[in-house]
Scaffold this active site. Structure first.
Site, PDB file in Angstrom:
ATOM      1  N   HIS A  14       0.864  -1.204   0.000  1.00  0.00           N
ATOM      2  CA  HIS A  14       0.000   0.000   0.000  1.00  0.00           C
ATOM      3  C   HIS A  14       0.893   1.244   0.000  1.00  0.00           C
ATOM      4  O   HIS A  14       1.382   1.659   1.043  1.00  0.00           O
ATOM      5  CB  HIS A  14      -0.912  -0.017   1.225  1.00  0.00           C
ATOM      6  N   HIS A  16       1.450   5.344  -1.671  1.00  0.00           N
ATOM      7  CA  HIS A  16       1.004   6.476  -2.489  1.00  0.00           C
ATOM      8  C   HIS A  16       2.244   7.093  -3.121  1.00  0.00           C
ATOM      9  O   HIS A  16       2.991   7.802  -2.458  1.00  0.00           O
ATOM     10  CB  HIS A  16       0.249   7.496  -1.633  1.00  0.00           C
ATOM     11  N   LYS A 103      -9.235  -0.869  -5.968  1.00  0.00           N
ATOM     12  CA  LYS A 103      -9.295  -0.232  -4.649  1.00  0.00           C
ATOM     13  C   LYS A 103     -10.586   0.562  -4.517  1.00  0.00           C
ATOM     14  O   LYS A 103     -10.895   1.403  -5.375  1.00  0.00           O
ATOM     15  CB  LYS A 103      -8.092   0.705  -4.495  1.00  0.00           C
ATOM     16  N   HIS A 142     -10.640   0.692   1.665  1.00  0.00           N
ATOM     17  CA  HIS A 142     -10.436   1.647   2.751  1.00  0.00           C
ATOM     18  C   HIS A 142     -11.654   1.467   3.653  1.00  0.00           C
ATOM     19  O   HIS A 142     -12.742   1.950   3.339  1.00  0.00           O
ATOM     20  CB  HIS A 142     -10.334   3.073   2.202  1.00  0.00           C
ATOM     21  N   HIS A 179      -4.902  -0.882   5.955  1.00  0.00           N
ATOM     22  CA  HIS A 179      -4.446  -0.078   7.105  1.00  0.00           C
ATOM     23  C   HIS A 179      -5.386  -0.150   8.309  1.00  0.00           C
ATOM     24  O   HIS A 179      -5.932   0.869   8.754  1.00  0.00           O
ATOM     25  CB  HIS A 179      -4.197   1.379   6.704  1.00  0.00           C
ATOM     26  N   ASP A 252       1.005   2.349   3.636  1.00  0.00           N
ATOM     27  CA  ASP A 252       0.194   3.552   3.398  1.00  0.00           C
ATOM     28  C   ASP A 252       1.066   4.810   3.468  1.00  0.00           C
ATOM     29  O   ASP A 252       0.613   5.848   3.962  1.00  0.00           O
ATOM     30  CB  ASP A 252      -0.981   3.625   4.384  1.00  0.00           C
TER      31      ASP A 252
HETATM   32  C1  NCD Z   1      -3.994   8.678   2.003  1.00  0.00           C
HETATM   33  C2  NCD Z   1      -3.488   9.719   0.990  1.00  0.00           C
HETATM   34  O1  NCD Z   1      -2.930  10.718   1.407  1.00  0.00           O
HETATM   35  O2  NCD Z   1      -3.615   9.475  -0.220  1.00  0.00           O
HETATM   36  N1  NCD Z   1      -4.202   9.354   3.259  1.00  0.00           N
HETATM   37  C3  NCD Z   1      -4.240   8.795   4.481  1.00  0.00           C
HETATM   38  O3  NCD Z   1      -4.519   9.514   5.444  1.00  0.00           O
HETATM   39  N2  NCD Z   1      -3.998   7.524   4.676  1.00  0.00           N
HETATM   40  C4  NCD Z   1      -5.217   8.013   1.497  1.00  0.00           C
HETATM   41  C5  NCD Z   1      -5.618   6.783   2.272  1.00  0.00           C
HETATM   42  O4  NCD Z   1      -5.006   5.734   2.157  1.00  0.00           O
HETATM   43  O5  NCD Z   1      -6.576   6.867   3.051  1.00  0.00           O
HETATM   44 ZN    ZN Z   2      -3.568   4.883   1.483  1.00  0.00          ZN
END
Ligand code: NCD
Ligand code: ZN
Length: 345
Positions: A14, A16, A103, A142, A179, A252
């Site tokens: 996971h 970003h 997702k 999520h 998460h 995450d």
């Molecule tokens: C994530 C993001 O910034 O893209 N933010 C977070 O608080 N975890 C998105 C997500 O996974 O919820």
């Molecule tokens: Zn995330």
């Protein structure tokens, strides 16, 4: 006392990675120690919704990797976002373009979810989930709902009945509850079949809500789902270090520039990539289960996704260091803290 850890390259299920300019900043950090990373689709301005988006985002990532000195052997694993409009055909085309999962973000619960799923049980989306079940590709969720009169800290609890209902309706659908942040989520995932797993982040193993709002507001610890109570954190540590293959790493890592975090209505997300294997080593050691670290970081996730294990290793040595206050435009998780393990390149 052990002063060296040799670990199979991680699978971070996971991540970003964002789009440029952040992509160029953050991708090489994960590629240093991970063999693979799941690229989350909630990118802006262009979200990853179709086969063409998957191919385009994959190229963007590859372009950055090609420019990275020592590009290692990192492989991005692509996903698409599942919205109300996502049809079985879109799903099938995306798999053919290499996506490993879909997702779903419920509407309005996190960064860039303003077009998220409104209904997990509409006849149309049920067709789509059925197609995912038939092809054997996971639905990543999520697991929070923004309901009326529901505190942000209860959003995961109120999602769990939806998970149970989905698991009942699609008994062979692979589902990853992403998460997880509560004891209840740990227990719910444990009680479901082998096809239902959960990712756990490093920051949910470290933080409670006190670290977000208990000692002055700490925006860099602010994320969705919000870190919860001490019992919840204990249950997460227990799950991650227990050797149960239903629980594996999904960091995450969610970078936002310092300006986007330190402002009114600051963005949610913790940028954990720069400290990930180091802090996990510390947590597993403290729990007395360093021997189970590799299962969590590099085996259980691969097995769930039917992937071969990564071949290469990374090395951590016991040597104190201080996490920088800022890396590029982003403040990393645990900025300014002293950590015990270093990654040697
Ligand atoms: C994530 C993001 O910034 O893209 N933010 C977070 O608080 N975890 C998105 C997500 O996974 O919820
Ligand atoms: Zn995330």
């Amino acid at each position: 006392m052990q002063d060296k850890i040799i670990l199979r390259r991680l699978d971070d299920m996971h991540c970003h990675f964002r789009l440029d300019p952040l992509l160029t900043e953050v991708l090489p950090v994960t590629a240093q120690y991970a063999g693979r990373g799941i690229a989350m689709p909630n990118t802006r301005p262009r979200a990853i919704l179709t086969r063409n988006d998957v191919l385009w985002y994959h190229d963007e990532i590859k372009r950055v990797l090609d420019r990275t000195p020592n590009r290692f052997s990192f492989e991005p694993l692509m996903t698409i976002e599942v919205r109300d409009i996502t049809t079985p055909r879109i799903i099938i085309n995306a798999w053919q373009a290499g996506a490993v999962a879909g997702k779903a973000y419920p509407l309005g619960v996190t960064t860039n979810s303003n077009e998220g799923l409104r209904d997990f049980f509409s006849p149309k989306i049920s067709e789509t989930f059925k197609a995912m079940q038939d092809i054997g590709k996971p639905l990543l969720i999520h697991g929070e709902l923004d309901l009326e009169r529901t505190l942000v800290t209860k959003r995961e609890d109120v999602f769990l009945p939806t998970l149970l209902k989905l698991a009942e309706k699609f008994p062979n659908l692979k589902i990853v509850l992403e998460h997880i942040s509560t004891k209840k989520a740990v227990e719910t995932v444990k009680q479901l079949g082998k096809n239902v797993a959960a990712t756990i982040t490093a920051h949910h193993l470290c933080l409670t809500l006190n670290d977000v709002i208990g000692y002055g507001i700490q925006p860099h610890n602010g994320c969705m789902p919000m870190p919860k109570d001490f019992d919840d954190r204990d249950a997460l540590i227990e799950a991650a270090t227990s050797g149960n293959p239903k629980f594996f790493l999904g960091s995450d890592t969610a970078p936002h520039s310092r300006e986007k975090k330190e402002c009114s209505r600051g963005a949610c997300g913790v940028y954990s990539a720069p400290v990930l294997p180091q802090i996990l080593a510390e947590i597993f050691e403290k729990a007395g289960h360093l021997d189970r670290l590799e299962d969590f970081t590099s085996r259980f996730g691969a097995n769930f996704y039917d992937l071969p294990l990564n071949k290469d290793d990374i090395t951590l040595i016991r040597k104190e260091w201080t996490v920088p206050e800022q890396i590029g435009s982003v403040v990393p998780f645990l900025a300014g803290a002293k950590l015990q393990w270093q990654l040697v390149s």
